[in-house]
Motif scaffolding. Structure first.
Motif, PDB file in Angstrom:
ATOM      1  N   ILE A   3      41.968 -27.461  17.475  1.00  0.00           N
ATOM      2  CA  ILE A   3      41.147 -28.641  17.122  1.00  0.00           C
ATOM      3  C   ILE A   3      41.076 -29.626  18.287  1.00  0.00           C
ATOM      4  O   ILE A   3      40.064 -30.282  18.489  1.00  0.00           O
ATOM      5  CB  ILE A   3      41.685 -29.338  15.843  1.00  0.00           C
ATOM      6  CG1 ILE A   3      40.711 -30.407  15.329  1.00  0.00           C
ATOM      7  CG2 ILE A   3      43.052 -29.945  16.072  1.00  0.00           C
ATOM      8  CD1 ILE A   3      39.412 -29.913  14.795  1.00  0.00           C
ATOM      9  N   THR A   4      42.149 -29.717  19.075  1.00  0.00           N
ATOM     10  CA  THR A   4      42.131 -30.653  20.206  1.00  0.00           C
ATOM     11  C   THR A   4      40.960 -30.340  21.131  1.00  0.00           C
ATOM     12  O   THR A   4      40.281 -31.243  21.624  1.00  0.00           O
ATOM     13  CB  THR A   4      43.463 -30.579  20.982  1.00  0.00           C
ATOM     14  OG1 THR A   4      44.521 -30.751  20.048  1.00  0.00           O
ATOM     15  CG2 THR A   4      43.546 -31.649  22.050  1.00  0.00           C
ATOM     16  N   GLY A   5      40.727 -29.056  21.350  1.00  0.00           N
ATOM     17  CA  GLY A   5      39.611 -28.665  22.207  1.00  0.00           C
ATOM     18  C   GLY A   5      38.265 -28.908  21.543  1.00  0.00           C
ATOM     19  O   GLY A   5      37.308 -29.309  22.207  1.00  0.00           O
ATOM     20  N   VAL A  57      49.017 -42.563  25.773  1.00  0.00           N
ATOM     21  CA  VAL A  57      48.576 -42.573  24.379  1.00  0.00           C
ATOM     22  C   VAL A  57      49.143 -41.334  23.685  1.00  0.00           C
ATOM     23  O   VAL A  57      48.756 -40.214  23.975  1.00  0.00           O
ATOM     24  CB  VAL A  57      47.032 -42.676  24.249  1.00  0.00           C
ATOM     25  CG1 VAL A  57      46.566 -44.080  24.623  1.00  0.00           C
ATOM     26  CG2 VAL A  57      46.287 -41.654  25.102  1.00  0.00           C
ATOM     27  N   ASP A  58      50.116 -41.571  22.821  1.00  0.00           N
ATOM     28  CA  ASP A  58      50.738 -40.492  22.035  1.00  0.00           C
ATOM     29  C   ASP A  58      49.940 -40.413  20.742  1.00  0.00           C
ATOM     30  O   ASP A  58      50.067 -41.265  19.869  1.00  0.00           O
ATOM     31  CB  ASP A  58      52.211 -40.857  21.794  1.00  0.00           C
ATOM     32  CG  ASP A  58      52.894 -39.939  20.793  1.00  0.00           C
ATOM     33  OD1 ASP A  58      52.271 -38.994  20.271  1.00  0.00           O
ATOM     34  OD2 ASP A  58      54.098 -40.177  20.515  1.00  0.00           O
ATOM     35  N   THR A  59      49.097 -39.398  20.651  1.00  0.00           N
ATOM     36  CA  THR A  59      48.127 -39.336  19.550  1.00  0.00           C
ATOM     37  C   THR A  59      48.620 -38.404  18.450  1.00  0.00           C
ATOM     38  O   THR A  59      48.780 -37.211  18.670  1.00  0.00           O
ATOM     39  CB  THR A  59      46.769 -38.829  20.068  1.00  0.00           C
ATOM     40  OG1 THR A  59      46.948 -37.508  20.612  1.00  0.00           O
ATOM     41  CG2 THR A  59      46.209 -39.732  21.153  1.00  0.00           C
ATOM     42  N   GLN A  76      45.794 -34.107  13.156  1.00  0.00           N
ATOM     43  CA  GLN A  76      45.898 -32.737  12.640  1.00  0.00           C
ATOM     44  C   GLN A  76      44.536 -32.052  12.683  1.00  0.00           C
ATOM     45  O   GLN A  76      43.508 -32.728  12.717  1.00  0.00           O
ATOM     46  CB  GLN A  76      46.345 -32.762  11.175  1.00  0.00           C
ATOM     47  CG  GLN A  76      47.613 -33.535  10.915  1.00  0.00           C
ATOM     48  CD  GLN A  76      47.946 -33.599   9.432  1.00  0.00           C
ATOM     49  OE1 GLN A  76      47.140 -34.059   8.628  1.00  0.00           O
ATOM     50  NE2 GLN A  76      49.128 -33.134   9.070  1.00  0.00           N
ATOM     51  N   THR A  77      44.568 -30.717  12.591  1.00  0.00           N
ATOM     52  CA  THR A  77      43.315 -29.973  12.473  1.00  0.00           C
ATOM     53  C   THR A  77      42.482 -30.574  11.336  1.00  0.00           C
ATOM     54  O   THR A  77      41.268 -30.729  11.433  1.00  0.00           O
ATOM     55  CB  THR A  77      43.619 -28.487  12.153  1.00  0.00           C
ATOM     56  OG1 THR A  77      44.519 -27.995  13.135  1.00  0.00           O
ATOM     57  CG2 THR A  77      42.353 -27.645  12.149  1.00  0.00           C
ATOM     58  N   GLU A  78      43.178 -30.918  10.279  1.00  0.00           N
ATOM     59  CA  GLU A  78      42.518 -31.408   9.069  1.00  0.00           C
ATOM     60  C   GLU A  78      41.879 -32.781   9.247  1.00  0.00           C
ATOM     61  O   GLU A  78      40.931 -33.130   8.545  1.00  0.00           O
ATOM     62  CB  GLU A  78      43.548 -31.517   7.929  1.00  0.00           C
ATOM     63  CG  GLU A  78      44.123 -30.201   7.456  1.00  0.00           C
ATOM     64  CD  GLU A  78      45.368 -29.742   8.235  1.00  0.00           C
ATOM     65  OE1 GLU A  78      45.512 -30.147   9.407  1.00  0.00           O
ATOM     66  OE2 GLU A  78      46.177 -28.991   7.683  1.00  0.00           O
ATOM     67  N   LEU A  87      47.902 -36.119   1.750  1.00  0.00           N
ATOM     68  CA  LEU A  87      49.269 -35.835   2.193  1.00  0.00           C
ATOM     69  C   LEU A  87      49.233 -35.095   3.531  1.00  0.00           C
ATOM     70  O   LEU A  87      48.617 -34.033   3.637  1.00  0.00           O
ATOM     71  CB  LEU A  87      49.948 -34.966   1.132  1.00  0.00           C
ATOM     72  CG  LEU A  87      51.386 -34.521   1.407  1.00  0.00           C
ATOM     73  CD1 LEU A  87      52.348 -35.692   1.330  1.00  0.00           C
ATOM     74  CD2 LEU A  87      51.804 -33.446   0.398  1.00  0.00           C
ATOM     75  N   THR A  88      49.917 -35.652   4.530  1.00  0.00           N
ATOM     76  CA  THR A  88      49.873 -35.005   5.856  1.00  0.00           C
ATOM     77  C   THR A  88      50.833 -33.822   5.964  1.00  0.00           C
ATOM     78  O   THR A  88      50.618 -32.924   6.771  1.00  0.00           O
ATOM     79  CB  THR A  88      50.277 -36.002   6.974  1.00  0.00           C
ATOM     80  OG1 THR A  88      51.609 -36.462   6.689  1.00  0.00           O
ATOM     81  CG2 THR A  88      49.330 -37.170   7.060  1.00  0.00           C
ATOM     82  N   GLY A  89      51.945 -33.890   5.198  1.00  0.00           N
ATOM     83  CA  GLY A  89      52.988 -32.874   5.374  1.00  0.00           C
ATOM     84  C   GLY A  89      54.012 -33.288   6.418  1.00  0.00           C
ATOM     85  O   GLY A  89      54.955 -32.561   6.706  1.00  0.00           O
ATOM     86  N   LEU A 142      56.596 -25.327  10.734  1.00  0.00           N
ATOM     87  CA  LEU A 142      57.359 -25.770  11.888  1.00  0.00           C
ATOM     88  C   LEU A 142      56.457 -25.774  13.109  1.00  0.00           C
ATOM     89  O   LEU A 142      55.388 -25.159  13.102  1.00  0.00           O
ATOM     90  CB  LEU A 142      58.611 -24.930  12.109  1.00  0.00           C
ATOM     91  CG  LEU A 142      58.447 -23.482  12.503  1.00  0.00           C
ATOM     92  CD1 LEU A 142      59.689 -23.018  13.202  1.00  0.00           C
ATOM     93  CD2 LEU A 142      58.230 -22.636  11.268  1.00  0.00           C
ATOM     94  N   ASN A 143      56.886 -26.526  14.087  1.00  0.00           N
ATOM     95  CA  ASN A 143      56.038 -26.758  15.237  1.00  0.00           C
ATOM     96  C   ASN A 143      56.720 -26.200  16.486  1.00  0.00           C
ATOM     97  O   ASN A 143      57.675 -26.755  16.995  1.00  0.00           O
ATOM     98  CB  ASN A 143      55.820 -28.275  15.362  1.00  0.00           C
ATOM     99  CG  ASN A 143      54.635 -28.604  16.240  1.00  0.00           C
ATOM    100  OD1 ASN A 143      54.432 -27.957  17.274  1.00  0.00           O
ATOM    101  ND2 ASN A 143      53.866 -29.600  15.868  1.00  0.00           N
ATOM    102  N   VAL A 144      56.234 -25.047  16.936  1.00  0.00           N
ATOM    103  CA  VAL A 144      56.815 -24.405  18.114  1.00  0.00           C
ATOM    104  C   VAL A 144      55.853 -24.625  19.282  1.00  0.00           C
ATOM    105  O   VAL A 144      54.717 -24.156  19.237  1.00  0.00           O
ATOM    106  CB  VAL A 144      57.034 -22.887  17.886  1.00  0.00           C
ATOM    107  CG1 VAL A 144      57.642 -22.236  19.124  1.00  0.00           C
ATOM    108  CG2 VAL A 144      57.908 -22.643  16.673  1.00  0.00           C
TER     109      VAL A 144
END
Ligand code: PRX
Length: 644
Positions: free
Chosen positions: A357-359, A457-459, A462-464, A544-546, A567-569
């Protein structure tokens, strides 16, 4: 992450940015923010006026229900209005804003020296050509197109061409395996796949067409026959000449030669030719060669689907996040403008892959909507050496730079010297995305990369969410290392406890959002009930973001990490269920349990526990096989820090 009780450092905005800044003070931000949440229709209505609409909304500017107890969840921004996002990001820039000769993208290939550039006018022409190609293949509004391409200009062209004719693009990151691609093709039953022959990432050759063919075969095995496949000749494109986006270059020729040489070796993986199925395969350059550079856009409802993008789901199956046209367009454009304090002379580089999504939001749609010049990078931060990022920054005089904490942590390992070898004096704003940034990495980024003059800027998003949710603004927000600070315009965060009560002041709990912003996803493709269950069931009235979150005494938000089975790897969301289900598909595995564990570089890593079936013994070979099996559902291999 900041620790409770820790005395956080505060970094005020730097004075250099103030004179030209869109938002030059915290009070300015606060005033705009207040209006954006109290009168969203006015705030976003004013922004919408800067875009081209063929017709105006037929009903309310915003209509929604966030409360499952009151009926179906829905979100509609500007329903009934018609527009085309491709027209807005290309035609309007070329024709109205006279930016035709401005560079839209500098393309930097994997191999240093392999590069190209494309202006807004050239991009518009290529997109029109490819949109005509898609139409000539029978594609129309509402059809789904899967795109499985490396970071090449054709990827941006393909997605914008889909948008031009109202077809939904579903981009699948080119690091995903055949299984993952197959799963995504099946879920949206796409009419067409766009892929490429092969590409290099660092020193690794990825034979993309071969993987795509495996995926197509897997689809056939599951009863779905893909009708058409368009193939970009990328790696060996010197044969294509002018019809390809990028002209041949010596390093690229050398690579081709190398591939040819390797092909003659016995390696089975490197086939002598791009595998070809004449029944469905077509070369991109052949289709493009006769296509017209003019193409009337499809006028779409603001609420018509724009794209589907799959993200890991805690059920074990990826979810097809659906974004629509109008709201996403104004949100991606506005967040890009303010969060990077975009100025016309900027050269902006987001190191993400468009497959995430960032791209989508911050390489393609957001920057192009602003008429920005961006860098599209095919390579990896460590090839040919760990100074690559900074050499690219210097080459294009990058002013705004956006990457992932994992990449920063990885580069930190190599010390300051590879950074300091390069000037980096063009840099003005640095950004991060994808995972919590630990203060140590934040401080290194700030001190070493940004030489203490570039705000970070720490953004958080989410994809959502389609775009930034919590973020500093470069000239307005005093930052604290590790905090994503305050909400972006239109975003109303809250922190809830287990029983769903909103917590005030200093607090920690579930991060939720209380009202819709224009870029919020509208549904899980074809599974609306799943959408309601995942995001709205637990706390009626809230999205809800999770994620867990802490608010400090100054009102700063600190993301504490996922609080579900995700989890975020290295900035990639994975679900434990997804990996477990892949593991139990192995004949040796009776049961599997996967848990997350902190990792100094990757943020988190997986610990997998398996019970073997009778007759199997644990060995190094089996362990390696299981590791492969576990990652097969997702990536082709570990590529930490490259994607976002
Ligand atoms: O857990 C949060 C983390 O990444 C998740 C979203 O992942 P994805 O949909 O793949 O999109 C990533 C790119 C926008 C979030 O739920 N996350 C993202 N950004 C941050 C973050 N965690 C902490 N700080 C961030 N800045």
């Amino acid at each position: 992450m900041g620790l409770p009780g820790e005395k956080a450092l505060v970094y005020p905005p730097r004075p250099e940015l103030l004179p030209a800044a869109h938002i030059p003070s915290l009070s300015h931000y606060q005033r705009m923010y207040q209006r954006s949440v109290e009168a969203p229709h006015e705030f976003w209505g004013d922004i919408a006026k800067e875009f081209y609409w063929k017709s105006q909304p037929t009903g309310p500017f915003l209509n929604y229900n966030f409360d499952v107890t009151k009926g179906k969840i829905f979100i509609e921004w500007m329903k009934g209005a018609t527009t085309n996002i491709c027209y807005n990001v290309l035609d309007r820039n070329v024709n109205e804003k006279k930016l035709g000769d401005k560079i839209a993208f500098y393309w930097e290939g994997n191999e240093p020296g392999d590069s190209a550039k494309i202006t807004y006018r050239e991009l518009l022409h290529k997109v029109c050509q490819f949109a005509n190609v898609l139409r000539s293949q029978g594609l129309k509004k509402g059809d789904r197109v899967s795109i499985y391409l490396p970071m090449i200009v054709e990827l941006a062209v393909a997605m914008l061409a889909c948008a031009r004719i109202g077809a939904l693009h579903s981009i699948v990151f080119a690091g995903f395996s055949a299984d993952s691609l197959c799963e995504r093709i099946l879920d949206c039953s796409c009419s067409l796949l766009i892929t490429a022959d092969a590409f290099y990432r660092g020193d690794k050759l990825v034979n993309l067409k071969q993987i795509a063919d495996e995926a197509i075969q897997k689809c056939v095995d599951k009863g779905f026959s893909l009708k058409k496949c368009i193939v970009v000749k990328h790696l060996c494109r010197e044969e294509v000449g002018a019809a390809g986006t990028c002209s041949k270059s010596p390093p690229q020729k050398k690579l081709c030669q190398e591939v040819q040489e390797k092909k003659t070796e016995s390696s089975k993986r490197l086939r002598p030719k791009t595998p070809w199925n004449p029944a469905i395969d077509m070369w991109w350059h052949e289709l493009m060669s006769g296509a017209s550079t003019e193409c009337e856009p499809e006028w779409c409802d603001a609420e018509d689907g724009l794209f589907i993008l799959y993200t890991s789901g805690s059920t074990g199956k990826p979810k097809g996040v659906l974004h629509t046209t109008g709201g996403y367009m104004i949100f991606a454009a506005t967040s890009f403008k303010y969060v990077f304090d975009y100025q016309p002379e900027d050269v902006y580089w987001c190191t993400a892959d468009i497959g995430w999504i960032t791209g989508h939001s911050y390489i393609t749609y957001g920057p192009l909507a602003n008429g920005a010049t961006g860098v599209l990078f095919e390579g990896v931060p460590t090839y040919p050496d760990v100074g690559r990022m900074w050499s690219v920054v210097d080459k294009y005089k990058v002013t705004k730079f956006y990457t992932a904490p994992t990449a920063i942590r990885m580069l930190m390992k190599y010390g300051e010297e590879p950074v300091k070898k390069h000037s980096r004096k063009s840099l003005k704003v640095l950004g991060t995305v994808g995972e919590p940034i630990n203060p140590e990495a934040w401080l290194w980024y700030h001190r070493v990369v940004g030489e203490e003059r570039c705000p970070i800027v720490d953004t958080f998003w989410q994809t959502e969410t389609g775009g930034h949710m919590l973020t500093p603004l470069p000239a307005a927000t005093p930052t604290k290392p590790g905090s994503a600070t305050f909400p972006f315009f239109g975003v109303v965060p809250a922190i809830l406890n287990d029983s769903g009560q909103e917590l005030e002041g200093e607090a920690e709990g579930f991060l939720v959002f209380k009202q819709p912003w224009p870029g919020i996803m509208r549904t899980v493709y074809g599974k609306h009930q799943q959408f309601e269950t995942i995001y709205f069931q637990k706390f009626p009235g809230y999205y809800l973001t999770g994620d867990g979150c802490r608010r400090d005494k100054d009102g700063y938000y600190w993301i504490t990490g996922r609080i579900d089975d995700m989890l975020n790897v290295s900035g990639h969301l994975l679900s434990t269920a997804e990996v477990e289900s892949a593991l139990v598909e192995h004949p040796a595995v009776a049961e599997a349990a996967v848990v997350s564990h902190p990792h100094p570089l990757k943020g988190e890593c997986l610990y997998c526990f398996v019970t073997l079936r009778e007759g199997y013994e644990l060995s190094q070979d089996l362990t390696d096989e299981l590791k492969k099996q576990g990652s097969n559902r997702q990536m082709l291999g570990s590529r930490q820090g490259e994607h976002r």
